[in-house]
Design an enzyme around this catalytic site. Structure first.
Site, PDB file in Angstrom:
ATOM      1  N   SER A  10      15.210 -70.921 -22.656  1.00  0.00           N
ATOM      2  CA  SER A  10      16.358 -71.340 -23.330  1.00  0.00           C
ATOM      3  C   SER A  10      16.252 -71.160 -24.451  1.00  0.00           C
ATOM      4  O   SER A  10      17.344 -71.489 -25.246  1.00  0.00           O
ATOM      5  CB  SER A  10      15.632 -73.296 -23.701  1.00  0.00           C
ATOM      6  OG  SER A  10      15.005 -73.886 -22.319  1.00  0.00           O
ATOM      7  N   ASP A  34       9.738 -73.224 -20.202  1.00  0.00           N
ATOM      8  CA  ASP A  34       9.959 -73.438 -21.854  1.00  0.00           C
ATOM      9  C   ASP A  34       8.835 -74.081 -22.095  1.00  0.00           C
ATOM     10  O   ASP A  34       8.376 -74.836 -21.150  1.00  0.00           O
ATOM     11  CB  ASP A  34      11.750 -73.569 -21.835  1.00  0.00           C
ATOM     12  CG  ASP A  34      11.786 -72.856 -23.355  1.00  0.00           C
ATOM     13  OD1 ASP A  34      12.743 -72.342 -23.644  1.00  0.00           O
ATOM     14  OD2 ASP A  34      11.476 -74.089 -24.842  1.00  0.00           O
ATOM     15  N   THR A  78       7.318 -60.995 -30.632  1.00  0.00           N
ATOM     16  CA  THR A  78       6.504 -60.342 -31.536  1.00  0.00           C
ATOM     17  C   THR A  78       4.979 -60.953 -31.572  1.00  0.00           C
ATOM     18  O   THR A  78       4.692 -62.039 -31.445  1.00  0.00           O
ATOM     19  CB  THR A  78       7.775 -60.017 -32.517  1.00  0.00           C
ATOM     20  OG1 THR A  78       7.871 -61.646 -32.975  1.00  0.00           O
ATOM     21  CG2 THR A  78       8.856 -59.438 -32.385  1.00  0.00           C
ATOM     22  N   ALA A 103       6.547 -54.826 -25.885  1.00  0.00           N
ATOM     23  CA  ALA A 103       7.756 -53.958 -26.227  1.00  0.00           C
ATOM     24  C   ALA A 103       8.322 -54.792 -27.649  1.00  0.00           C
ATOM     25  O   ALA A 103       8.458 -56.231 -27.621  1.00  0.00           O
ATOM     26  CB  ALA A 103       8.336 -53.323 -25.293  1.00  0.00           C
ATOM     27  N   PRO A 104       8.174 -54.592 -28.537  1.00  0.00           N
ATOM     28  CA  PRO A 104       8.951 -54.808 -29.880  1.00  0.00           C
ATOM     29  C   PRO A 104      10.216 -54.618 -29.772  1.00  0.00           C
ATOM     30  O   PRO A 104      10.527 -55.550 -31.065  1.00  0.00           O
ATOM     31  CB  PRO A 104       7.963 -54.382 -30.912  1.00  0.00           C
ATOM     32  CG  PRO A 104       7.226 -52.593 -30.903  1.00  0.00           C
ATOM     33  CD  PRO A 104       7.239 -52.966 -29.417  1.00  0.00           C
ATOM     34  N   PHE A 106      13.155 -53.387 -27.170  1.00  0.00           N
ATOM     35  CA  PHE A 106      14.174 -52.848 -25.848  1.00  0.00           C
ATOM     36  C   PHE A 106      15.374 -52.662 -26.074  1.00  0.00           C
ATOM     37  O   PHE A 106      16.045 -52.251 -24.524  1.00  0.00           O
ATOM     38  CB  PHE A 106      13.933 -54.755 -25.069  1.00  0.00           C
ATOM     39  CG  PHE A 106      12.632 -54.997 -24.735  1.00  0.00           C
ATOM     40  CD1 PHE A 106      11.880 -53.905 -23.134  1.00  0.00           C
ATOM     41  CD2 PHE A 106      12.221 -55.892 -24.559  1.00  0.00           C
ATOM     42  CE1 PHE A 106      10.861 -54.471 -22.570  1.00  0.00           C
ATOM     43  CE2 PHE A 106      10.782 -56.583 -24.104  1.00  0.00           C
ATOM     44  CZ  PHE A 106      10.447 -55.262 -23.533  1.00  0.00           C
ATOM     45  N   HIS A 133      17.973 -59.056 -39.702  1.00  0.00           N
ATOM     46  CA  HIS A 133      17.902 -58.974 -38.499  1.00  0.00           C
ATOM     47  C   HIS A 133      18.564 -60.390 -38.795  1.00  0.00           C
ATOM     48  O   HIS A 133      18.932 -61.723 -40.356  1.00  0.00           O
ATOM     49  CB  HIS A 133      16.835 -59.791 -38.203  1.00  0.00           C
ATOM     50  CG  HIS A 133      16.171 -58.674 -37.569  1.00  0.00           C
ATOM     51  ND1 HIS A 133      15.336 -57.864 -38.184  1.00  0.00           N
ATOM     52  CD2 HIS A 133      15.638 -58.298 -36.168  1.00  0.00           C
ATOM     53  CE1 HIS A 133      14.887 -56.910 -36.975  1.00  0.00           C
ATOM     54  NE2 HIS A 133      15.346 -57.100 -36.228  1.00  0.00           N
ATOM     55  N   LYS A 137      15.645 -65.918 -37.750  1.00  0.00           N
ATOM     56  CA  LYS A 137      14.418 -65.333 -36.902  1.00  0.00           C
ATOM     57  C   LYS A 137      12.342 -66.292 -38.101  1.00  0.00           C
ATOM     58  O   LYS A 137      12.748 -66.331 -39.200  1.00  0.00           O
ATOM     59  CB  LYS A 137      14.529 -64.058 -37.372  1.00  0.00           C
ATOM     60  CG  LYS A 137      13.031 -62.888 -37.071  1.00  0.00           C
ATOM     61  CD  LYS A 137      13.700 -62.071 -36.934  1.00  0.00           C
ATOM     62  CE  LYS A 137      12.257 -60.329 -36.126  1.00  0.00           C
ATOM     63  NZ  LYS A 137      11.656 -60.709 -35.206  1.00  0.00           N
TER      64      LYS A 137
END
Ligand SMILES: NC(=O)c1ccc[n+]([C@@H]2O[C@H](COP(=O)([O-])OP(=O)(O)OC[C@H]3O[C@@H](n4cnc5c(N)ncnc54)[C@H](O)[C@@H]3O)[C@@H](O)[C@H]2O)c1
Ligand SMILES: O=C(O)C1=N[C@H](C(=O)O)CCC1
Length: 247
Positions: A10, A34, A78, A103-104, A106, A133, A137
């Protein structure tokens, strides 16, 4: 056909992954889970691969649960540390048929920017990172900036280069930013941004700037789908999408 579950379905990233998997002819979405859902539902639904875009506080437990369930993991969340990565690597040894990609970032541009930064690092006296960002975040500095700093620091150490010059002796408010493996990292949070990073490399009389911009979360989807397709044939832990790319 690869059967895929999405964890964090979600969320901002998870909802894009749901759409990307639904749009891929060789992938089948079998579970969209979720917060509060039972992760075992992914196994009951027959998932071979689970994609995790959740939160830093949940992702490691999710990956261990996926390994116990016999499901390959593709992780974009992350917040990983050397210690948490080692724990996953060890757990995977108990299930040698399984793979996990953590992977930090893509976005292909970001993957390349990290590689280019590490390649350039030994040729410059100074290096600093600015990551920018969206303000929703939860973690800072970004996983991408952390990984970039670690790659730069490793390249500088291998080349025998010391710290970037810095005469600062008075910085009571932390204006020089975070320091990751000796590399200063500055985090900007601004409405309107998605995900951006600048690596600034300086020498007397010159500067190299390596910049990557994700303007839309669709930018991460080709890398996520590459990870899903590749992880089923790559046992063990891989950190960074570049491990799956011919760079
Ligand atoms: N690797 C990359 O390319 C990349 C790109 C963008 C974001 N990210 C990272 O992905 C993560 C998610 O970012 P976002 O913007 O989508 O966040 P978000 O807050 O929009 O979404 C997170 C979702 O995870 C859900 N969730 C929380 N705990 C859960 C659990 N235990 N099980 C299942 N679902 C759970 C939340 O309810 C939410 O829906 C962050 O760590 C972010 O830094 C990585
Ligand atoms: O939007 C986010 O959150 C992002 N997180 C990753 C990071 O921390 O590096 C990747 C970029 C977007």
């Amino acid at each position: 056909m690869i059967s895929v579950a999405v964890l964090g379905a979600s969320g901002r990233m998870g909802s894009h992954v749901v759409d990307a998997v639904n749009g891929a002819p060789d992938l089948e979405l079998v579970a969209a889970l979720d917060h509060g859902d039972d992760i075992a539902e992914a196994a009951r639904a027959g998932a071979q691969v689970a994609v995790d875009f959740t939160v830093p506080s949940a992702t490691e437990a999710n990956v261990h649960a996926l390994i116990d369930l016999g499901i390959h993991a593709v992780v974009g969340t992350t917040g990983w540390t050397e210690e948490s990565l080692l724990r996953v690597e060890e757990h995977l040894r108990e299930r040698p048929e399984l793979g996990a990609l953590i992977a930090p970032n893509f976005a292909l541009g970001a993957v390349l920017a990290m590689r280019f930064s590490a390649a350039a690092a030994r040729y410059f006296e100074s290096v600093e990172i600015v990551e920018l960002h969206h303000p929703d975040k939860v973690d800072a500095p970004s996983g991408t900036a952390t990984h970039t700093a670690q790659g730069i620091a490793a390249a500088r150490a291998a080349a025998g280069i010391g710290p970037s010059p810095d005469a600062t002796t008075h910085d009571p408010d932390g204006a020089r930013g975070a320091v990751i493996d000796g590399v200063h990292v500055h985090a900007v949070r601004l409405r309107g941004l998605v995900a951006h990073e600048e690596v600034l490399l300086g020498n007397p009389g010159e500067q190299l700037t390596i910049r990557t911009d994700s303007f839309d979360r669709v930018s991460f989807m080709p890398g996520v789908l590459l990870g899903v397709r590749e992880v089923v044939g790559r046992p063990g832990l891989a950190v960074g999408l570049d491990r799956y790319m011919a760079l």
